[in-house]
Design a protein around this motif. Structure first.
Motif, short mmCIF file in Angstrom:
data_model
loop_
_atom_site.label_atom_id
_atom_site.label_comp_id
_atom_site.label_asym_id
_atom_site.label_seq_id
_atom_site.Cartn_x
_atom_site.Cartn_y
_atom_site.Cartn_z
N ASP A 124 36.79 -22.79 20.52
CA ASP A 124 38.18 -22.68 20.05
C ASP A 124 39.03 -23.38 21.10
O ASP A 124 39.11 -22.93 22.24
N SER A 127 44.42 -26.08 19.92
CA SER A 127 45.16 -25.04 19.18
C SER A 127 46.66 -24.90 19.46
O SER A 127 47.14 -23.81 19.76
N TYR A 325 49.13 -11.66 15.62
CA TYR A 325 48.15 -12.55 16.28
C TYR A 325 46.76 -11.89 16.34
O TYR A 325 45.74 -12.54 16.10
N ASP A 329 43.19 -13.09 14.77
CA ASP A 329 41.98 -13.34 15.56
C ASP A 329 40.79 -12.49 15.10
O ASP A 329 39.64 -12.93 15.19
N GLN A 353 46.54 -15.11 28.18
CA GLN A 353 46.05 -14.41 27.00
C GLN A 353 44.79 -13.58 27.28
O GLN A 353 44.09 -13.14 26.35
#
Ligand code: ARG
Length: 601
Positions: A124, A127, A325, A329, A353
């Motif tokens: 990932d 983004s 969020y 996820d 994060q």
């Protein structure tokens, strides 16, 4: 191909077994040549365990060691260190085992085997949020993610690079509403949408949003319409995302980064079903770890508390019924595990994060959605600061666009490349036309930015210093690329076709600089093993820097050896082969970092 470290470790282990003292062989590279090429301090720990004198134990280990084929001698130093002095012939053999590059190979494996078993890994990365232009803050995730993906691909894994863009949320209501106000004709014909300056567009919309109550209301209504699937609103939103992604991909293309765009909006339905599952759990056991708190649906996990030691839940449905969020996820992980069949998911996202991912991963484990066979990793990175150590501005006016930053690096590389005669400039520059110099500057400038980023420990912040990164001296891409280009120029001068260079001719390793170079080249296998273990990319940059320096000494007129005009011919061929395998190693190492080499510099 087994690394020197592996070979030595298994020899030491065999000796330990023979004397009934099994333990970790603790072999590593010696920091100082005085202590040989490799060393082990296994005798100390083992002696303690066995109640023996460490020097005596070291002597017994050496007695039972079978290393005549690889070592000139093994010394025992200090309290019982083993120092291994390797045979140049052993290095020569190692190099001999590196297969020549097959004609149709897409990447030069240098004899390194893929990992087994092969896994499906989702990376990932990048983004960005599509409401705005990509800014400097997106550089790290893009560059690190790409390098991680390349390393894992090289190891033979099936890597899926996902661009988890932020394409869903309240800002989009605002942007669509703004477009309707400012460019009604475009809003009626979304396909014609073209925004050259996304950032300015966002800033203008936000300004209106903050100052105009009517517009605020309009924006909110637009979000609702978007979420309820209103066709006209969706078309404009889609056009906006498309346009924004076009901007992103211009940068990805330039950086040679491949990505699959699968943003948050892709998961809207999956969020519904994930939350439905959680609701069902809550119904079944209203006091369980999935329960309502203050009207919000929450997951409570062990180990997460607020500052006041209250349990800190992961909120998956807000009080107002909206998702957040975390919800997105959770749904994303389900998709990756169930549909993509990933067994490893790596999130290349900034350190701020950290808590978010720790909680999401813990929730997924607590829910039983991911078992022990699944690895979920947050590869958090530090911030990129400006030259004075301040954060690059990301909001309001002062945003530094990624594109301008790359342009500046290229311009700077161009001036370094064409600056001639300056004292700090290397002497052996290739001649080139202005067009060639432009193309090379583009490669070198982007390489400089990537390399500088990757050469810092992942978790540390770093200052973006253009002068330093385009410098031809030090641990920089230009230095590495220059070393590579030197080897290529040796080939041109020697008028040889590298691919026809005989691989049967024996390698003659005599001069200290050539022995050192041969050893360094072979140590790439150890770097590869380390990378597989923990993806610390700066281990690779450090190695490439060492390799380039070792090559520079070998190539140096005073310290090094003659190459093109070396005699007899067997020595000349041997040195050319050493050059070639050095170039191949540099090239592969840089390729894994997403950095292209240049033939001239
Ligand atoms: N769009 C997010 C941001 O800009 C980063 C997304 C990272 N990936 C994820 N699966 N949460 O902060």
């Amino acid at each position: 191909m087994k690394s020197i470290l592996n070979i030595l470790s298994s020899r030491v282990l065999a000796s330990l077994r023979k004397i009934g003292a099994e333990g970790d062989p603790l072999v590593r590279q010696s920091a100082d040549e005085k202590f040989g090429d490799y060393q082990s301090n296994c005798a100390m720990g083992l002696a303690k365990k066995l109640g023996q004198n460490p020097r005596d134990l070291a002597a017994t280990i050496v007695e039972h060691l079978e290393v005549d084929d690889i070592c000139d001698k093994v010394d025992i130093a200090g309290p019982g260190f083993l120092n291994f002095h390797l045979k140049p012939q052993f290095f020569a053999q190692g190099l001999q085992e590196i297969p020549s590059l097959p004609q149709d190979a897409t990447i030069d494996r240098l004899g390194l085997s893929p990992a087994s078993p092969s896994e499906t890994v989702v990376v990932d990365m990048s983004s960005p949020n599509l409401a705005k232009e990509m800014h400097v803050g997106h550089l790290r995730s893009t560059v690190i993610g790409d390098a991680v993906a390349r390393v894992l691909e090289f190891a033979g894994h099936n890597v899926i690079r996902e661009n988890h863009v932020g394409d869903w949320g309240t800002q989009f209501g605002m942007l669509v509403a703004y477009l309707r106000r400012e460019k009604p004709a475009v809003a009626d014909d979304p396909e014609s949408l073209e925004i050259s300056d996304l950032e300015a567009f966002y800033v203008a919309a936000k300004k209106l949003f903050d100052s105009d109550e009517d517009f605020k209301t309009e924006s909110r209504e637009t979000v609702v319409a978007l979420q309820q699937g209103d066709a006209a609103t969706r078309l404009i939103w889609q056009a906006f995302c498309h346009e924004s992604l076009r901007h992103c991909h211009a940068i990805y293309d330039r950086l040679d980064v491949k990505l699959i765009d699968r943003g948050e909006s892709f998961y809207t339905e999956k969020m519904e079903s994930a939350v439905a599952t959680l609701d069902a759990m809550k119904e079944k056991d209203p006091q369980g770890f999935v329960r309502d708190s203050d009207g919000a649906l929450c997951i409570f996990m062990d180990g997460f508390t607020t500052r006041d030691a209250e349990p800190l839940p992961l909120i998956v449905r807000k009080k107002d019924g909206g998702f957040n969020y975390a919800t997105s996820d959770l749904a994303t992980i389900l998709h990756r595990l169930e549909s993509l069949k990933a067994t490893r998911v790596i999130y290349v996202v900034g350190i701020p994060q950290k808590q978010h991912f720790a909680m999401v991963f813990a929730a997924v484990r607590a829910l039983g959605w991911a078992g022990e066979d699944i690895s979920l990793e947050h590869l958090g990175f530090g911030s990129m600061l400006n030259k004075t150590g301040q954060p690059f501005k990301t909001r309001e006016g002062g945003t530094v666009k990624l594109k301008s930053l790359l342009d500046e690096a290229v311009a700077r590389a161009r001036s370094v490349l064409t600056k001639s005669g300056a004292e700090d400039q290397p002497q052996n520059r290739d001649t080139m036309t202005s067009d060639q110099a432009d193309a090379i500057a583009e490669t070198v400038g982007l390489a400089a930015v990537k390399y500088f980023d990757l050469s810092h420990a992942l978790s540390s912040d770093y200052k973006f210093d253009l002068d330093m990164m385009v410098s031809m001296e030090g641990n920089t891409a230009p230095y590495m690329l220059y070393a590579y280009a030197r080897i290529r120029s040796i080939g041109r001068k020697a008028e040889i076709d590298w691919s026809l260079l005989s691989t049967d001719a024996p390698l003659v390793l005599e001069h200290p600089t050539e022995i050192a170079l041969a050893k360094k080249v072979l140590q790439f296998a150890e770097v590869y093993d380390l990378l597989m273990r923990d993806l610390r990319l700066n281990v690779l940059t450090d190695y490439l820097y060492e390799l380039s320096k070792t090559f520079s000494r070998f190539y140096d007129k005073k310290q090094g050896v003659r190459i093109i005009d070396a005699s007899p011919d067997s020595v000349r061929i041997s040195r050319l082969r050493l050059c070639d395998v050095t170039a191949r190693t540099l090239k592969l190492g840089l390729q894994l970092l997403g950095i292209e080499t240049v033939e001239k510099m």
